[in-house]
Design an enzyme around this catalytic site. Structure first.
Site, PDB file in Angstrom:
ATOM      1  N   ASP A  20      73.591  24.263  11.691  1.00  0.00           N
ATOM      2  CA  ASP A  20      72.183  23.906  11.371  1.00  0.00           C
ATOM      3  C   ASP A  20      72.098  22.972  10.191  1.00  0.00           C
ATOM      4  O   ASP A  20      73.110  22.902   9.444  1.00  0.00           O
ATOM      5  CB  ASP A  20      71.606  25.226  11.062  1.00  0.00           C
ATOM      6  N   HIS A  71      66.364  21.616  15.316  1.00  0.00           N
ATOM      7  CA  HIS A  71      66.064  22.646  14.287  1.00  0.00           C
ATOM      8  C   HIS A  71      64.736  22.547  13.946  1.00  0.00           C
ATOM      9  O   HIS A  71      64.156  23.596  13.537  1.00  0.00           O
ATOM     10  CB  HIS A  71      67.133  22.687  13.037  1.00  0.00           C
ATOM     11  N   HIS A  75      62.178  21.706   7.300  1.00  0.00           N
ATOM     12  CA  HIS A  75      62.752  23.022   7.732  1.00  0.00           C
ATOM     13  C   HIS A  75      61.819  24.085   7.322  1.00  0.00           C
ATOM     14  O   HIS A  75      62.056  25.370   6.892  1.00  0.00           O
ATOM     15  CB  HIS A  75      63.995  23.061   6.587  1.00  0.00           C
ATOM     16  N   HIS A 165      76.593  26.089   9.316  1.00  0.00           N
ATOM     17  CA  HIS A 165      75.980  24.941   8.753  1.00  0.00           C
ATOM     18  C   HIS A 165      76.828  23.843   8.434  1.00  0.00           C
ATOM     19  O   HIS A 165      77.747  23.837   8.043  1.00  0.00           O
ATOM     20  CB  HIS A 165      74.817  25.543   7.504  1.00  0.00           C
TER      21      HIS A 165
HETATM   22 ZN   LIG Z   1      68.164  25.788   8.808  1.00  0.00          ZN
END
Ligand SMILES: [Zn+2]
Length: 223
Positions: A20, A71, A75, A165
């Site tokens: 991510d 995603h 954010h 990540h």
């Molecule tokens: Zn994230």
């Protein structure tokens, strides 16, 4: 049932490795090198805020044969936004990502894993399946390398969806999550993959692992 994908039921010796918060220079490039060295592949849940800035890095991810998923446009957590905005963001995000990659986008990972019923409806209404996770590498926290490796194997099984990540979100992605942890994301991925190989497990994109079994869905709604 307002389910999200949490794993794949499969007898194949595969795990779905997911990243991510990229693309990010210094993160994504190292992760790509570690995956290539191990002969592994993964799903990258990207942020459009980063795709627009680091288009060349996204192209490298695509060219290396990895799977691209959404995603977010940014954010921000979906339950914090007006429902009309969630629907608009998810739809436009999917369309923009498909335009950039020339590939169909199937999966969506909600930022922070936060999904309420109305945002679940917006995500699935945009033709995407929400994806949560099982084990994670704890690579967004300030913990030791050894603890990250231990966490990456905690609850691991064939068909597990593993969270890692290749970046860390910040103000340019609409959030303030504090300072990024200091780590070599490539070295971590290399050691995680070596640990999985010892267990006879290889990392592949979720779409590939799903082709070897059936998606496991659970209701994981949070406000
Ligand atoms: Zn994230």
């Amino acid at each position: 049932m307002a389910g999200s994908v949490v794993a794949v039921r499969t007898g194949a010796p595969l795990v779905a490795l997911t990243f991510d918060d990229g693309p990010e220079p210094g993160g994504t490039d190292r992760v790509l090198a570690a995956l290539a060295d191990a002969g592994a592949s993964a799903t990258f849940f990207v942020l459009l805020t980063r795709v627009r800035r680091y288009r060349g890095l996204l192209d490298e991810v695509v060219a290396a044969g990895h799977e691209i998923a959404l995603h977010g446009v940014d954010h921000r957590a979906l339950p914090d936004l007006p429902v009309e905005e969630v629907a608009r963001l998810v739809r436009s995000g999917r369309a923009e990502l498909e335009d950039v990659t020339g590939r169909e986008v199937r999966w969506h990972r909600p930022p922070y894993g936060r999904l309420d019923l109305r945002s679940w409806r917006a995500v699935t209404g945009a033709g995407l399946l929400p994806v949560m996770w099982g084990p994670s590498t704890w690579d967004w926290k300030d913990v030791s390398h050894a603890e990250r490796l231990a966490r990456s194997r905690s609850g691991l099984h064939a068909g597990a969806v593993v969270l890692a990540h290749d970046g860390f979100p910040g103000p340019e992605d609409g959030v303030d999550d504090g300072p990024a942890p200091v780590l070599d994301r490539g070295a971590l991925v290399a050691d995680v993959l070596a640990g999985y190989a010892e267990l006879g497990l290889a990392a592949r994109p979720l779409g590939v692992v799903a082709g070897h079994g059936r998606l496991v869905r659970e209701v994981r709604l949070t406000g």
